[in-house]
Motif scaffolding. Sequence first.
Motif, PDB file in Angstrom:
ATOM      1  N   VAL A   6      -9.683   1.399  17.844  1.00 53.89           N
ATOM      2  CA  VAL A   6     -10.388   1.736  16.606  1.00 53.89           C
ATOM      3  C   VAL A   6      -9.480   2.628  15.771  1.00 53.89           C
ATOM      4  O   VAL A   6      -9.010   3.654  16.235  1.00 53.89           O
ATOM      5  N   LYS A   7      -9.202   2.177  14.540  1.00 58.67           N
ATOM      6  CA  LYS A   7      -8.292   2.937  13.679  1.00 58.67           C
ATOM      7  C   LYS A   7      -9.090   3.607  12.561  1.00 58.67           C
ATOM      8  O   LYS A   7      -9.912   2.954  11.900  1.00 58.67           O
ATOM      9  N   PHE A   8      -8.872   4.880  12.385  1.00 61.55           N
ATOM     10  CA  PHE A   8      -9.535   5.601  11.299  1.00 61.55           C
ATOM     11  C   PHE A   8      -8.492   6.023  10.276  1.00 61.55           C
ATOM     12  O   PHE A   8      -7.531   6.734  10.607  1.00 61.55           O
ATOM     13  N   ARG A 149       4.509   3.362   4.284  1.00 62.73           N
ATOM     14  CA  ARG A 149       3.233   3.925   3.846  1.00 62.73           C
ATOM     15  C   ARG A 149       2.070   3.009   4.233  1.00 62.73           C
ATOM     16  O   ARG A 149       2.193   1.791   4.184  1.00 62.73           O
ATOM     17  N   GLY A 150       0.998   3.627   4.643  1.00 67.03           N
ATOM     18  CA  GLY A 150      -0.156   2.865   5.122  1.00 67.03           C
ATOM     19  C   GLY A 150       0.046   2.348   6.532  1.00 67.03           C
ATOM     20  O   GLY A 150      -0.732   1.530   7.038  1.00 67.03           O
ATOM     21  N   GLY A 151       1.100   2.848   7.207  1.00 68.66           N
ATOM     22  CA  GLY A 151       1.560   2.254   8.466  1.00 68.66           C
ATOM     23  C   GLY A 151       0.679   2.469   9.681  1.00 68.66           C
ATOM     24  O   GLY A 151       0.921   1.852  10.723  1.00 68.66           O
ATOM     25  N   SER A 152      -0.361   3.278   9.578  1.00 65.95           N
ATOM     26  CA  SER A 152      -1.200   3.387  10.785  1.00 65.95           C
ATOM     27  C   SER A 152      -2.005   2.109  11.006  1.00 65.95           C
ATOM     28  O   SER A 152      -2.455   1.848  12.119  1.00 65.95           O
ATOM     29  N   ASP A 153      -2.164   1.284   9.970  1.00 68.81           N
ATOM     30  CA  ASP A 153      -2.748  -0.053  10.201  1.00 68.81           C
ATOM     31  C   ASP A 153      -1.860  -0.836  11.168  1.00 68.81           C
ATOM     32  O   ASP A 153      -2.345  -1.495  12.091  1.00 68.81           O
ATOM     33  N   LEU A 154      -0.548  -0.730  10.939  1.00 69.88           N
ATOM     34  CA  LEU A 154       0.395  -1.435  11.821  1.00 69.88           C
ATOM     35  C   LEU A 154       0.359  -0.843  13.229  1.00 69.88           C
ATOM     36  O   LEU A 154       0.410  -1.587  14.222  1.00 69.88           O
ATOM     37  N   ALA A 207      -3.527  -4.945  -2.774  1.00 67.64           N
ATOM     38  CA  ALA A 207      -4.806  -4.479  -2.199  1.00 67.64           C
ATOM     39  C   ALA A 207      -4.511  -3.499  -1.058  1.00 67.64           C
ATOM     40  O   ALA A 207      -4.142  -3.894   0.049  1.00 67.64           O
ATOM     41  N   LYS A 208      -4.685  -2.231  -1.353  1.00 65.43           N
ATOM     42  CA  LYS A 208      -4.227  -1.166  -0.456  1.00 65.43           C
ATOM     43  C   LYS A 208      -5.009  -1.107   0.863  1.00 65.43           C
ATOM     44  O   LYS A 208      -4.591  -0.432   1.806  1.00 65.43           O
ATOM     45  N   VAL A 209      -6.129  -1.814   0.922  1.00 70.21           N
ATOM     46  CA  VAL A 209      -7.018  -1.690   2.085  1.00 70.21           C
ATOM     47  C   VAL A 209      -6.338  -2.040   3.416  1.00 70.21           C
ATOM     48  O   VAL A 209      -6.713  -1.517   4.461  1.00 70.21           O
TER      49      VAL A 209
HETATM   50 MG    MG Z   1      -4.509   2.758   4.476  1.00 72.81          MG
END
Ligand code: MG
Length: 403
Positions: A6-8, A149-154, A207-209
Motif C-alpha cells: 500500500v503506497k501513500f 519526481r513522483g518516484g514512490s509510485d515506482l 496526469a500527475k496522479v
Molecule cells: Mg505522486
Amino acid sequence: MKRLVVKFGGSSVGTIEKIKKVANIIKRLSESNEIIVVVSAMSGVTNELKAKSDLISKNFDNKELDVLLSSGEQVSCSLLSGALIDLGIKARSWLGWQIPIITNDNYTSSQIMKIKTDEILNFISKKGVAVIAGFQGISQESRITTLGRGGSDLSAVAVAKFFQTDSCEIYTDVDGVLTTDPSINEKAKKIDKISYEEMLEMASLGAKVMQPNAVQTSMIDNIPLHVRSAFSEKSGTQIIPESEVDYKKVVTGIAYSKGNAKVSIVGVVDKPGVAADIFEPIGKNNINIDMVIQNTSLDGKKANITFTIKREDLKKTLSLIEKNKQKLNYNKITQDDKLAKISIIGAGMQANAGVTHKMFRSLADEKINILAISTSEIKISVLIRENLTQKAVKALHKTFGLN
Ligand code: MG
Ligand code: ADP
Ligand code: ASP
C-alpha cells in the motif's frame, strides 16, 4: 492471508493528522493481510528541499541532490511507523539502503534493479508492518539514489514485483484516475478501469496522479494497480491489461502539461544530415525533444524546423544552436516559451474515424489556435498558448462526452 503493498503519497501524509488517519487505515488492513507500506515525503517537502539546493547552485551536484531530496521520505516513514507503534501495531521503518533497494547509478532518475526481500518477508510473516521509504535506493557504489519526481509510485510497483504481492494499492488525494485533472476541471469523473497503455500516455502527457516509469514497469511486469483515495472508502481505478477493459468511449481522458517552449530554426538548407546536426548536440546534453515539425519551401531548397522542449531547457538549447550556427547556416531563430500541450487519450480512437477533426473543431469554436500537432495510435496532442489550457481542457472534456 493476502500480501499487499500500500503506497501513500505526499498528499495523504501531508499533516500529522493525516498520518494518524493513514495509520488507522493500515491497522485495519493489517488485521487480515500481510502489509508492506511505501510512503512519500509529506507534501511540499521535496519541493522545499529542491528550492534549497537551487539557492546553492542551479547545477547542484546530482549525487548530493539525491541525498538531500531523499531525506523527506526518512521523516514521513519514521512518523508513520511511530504512529503505527502508538496504535499497538508491530511496525518498523526501512530506508532504501537498509533493505537494500539496489538501483543503477543514474542519479536523480535511477532504475531499480533488485530488492532484497528476506528480512522484510520474515518481519511481515510475524505480523509486522514494514514501512518502506519510497523514492530512494542505493547504487552499486553505495551512494543514495532517487527515482525521479513522483518516484514512490515506482517504489511501490517494484515492491509489488520483488515481494510478489497479491495487490498494489496506490492511495492518493483523489478518488482514482479521473477523466482529467480535477484541479483544472471540476467536471472530471472517475475512470473505473483503464489500460496500462492509456495510463502510460496519460501519465507521460502530464496526469500527475501516476509516475510514467511506474506505469511502464507495471505494464512490462503485468502488475495490476489500484489507484484510490486515502480519504474515502470508495473503490478507485483499476489499471489493467487492455484486453480486460471494455471501451465505451472514444476518448478515455484528457491530459495537459504546461511550461513548454517552441523553437523554430528558419531557413536551414534542406539536405540530409541537417536535422541530425541540429538535434545531436541537444540530445547529448540530455535535453528531451518533444514535437518536431519541418516545412520546406516550394523550391525545396530551404526548410524551417520547429521543435518543442521544456521551458527550463530553452536557454541551454538556444546557446547550443547558436554555437552551431556556422555549420547549420540558418537565417534566424524564433522562440516562444509560454505554451501548453493538451492531449486526448483513448484506445477507442483506433476504431473511430473523425476524432482529429472533432478535436480541432472544438478548439476552433473556442478560438484557440493550434501551433503544433502530434499523434500516436491512442492519443492526439496539440500545442497551444499556456493561458488557454483550462479553456481547452474544459471544451474537449465536454466535446468527447466526459462531463
Ligand atoms: Mg505522486
Ligand atoms: P500523491 O501525493 O498521492 O503522489 P500526486 O499529487 O502526485 O499525489 O497526484 C495526485 C494529483 O494528481 C491529484 O491531486 C490531481 O490534482 C492530479 N491529477 C492530474 N491529472 C489527474 C487525473 N487524470 N486523475 C487524477 N488526478 C490527476
Ligand atoms: N517525494 C517525492 C517527490 O515529491 C516522491 C513522490 O512524491 O513520489 O517527487
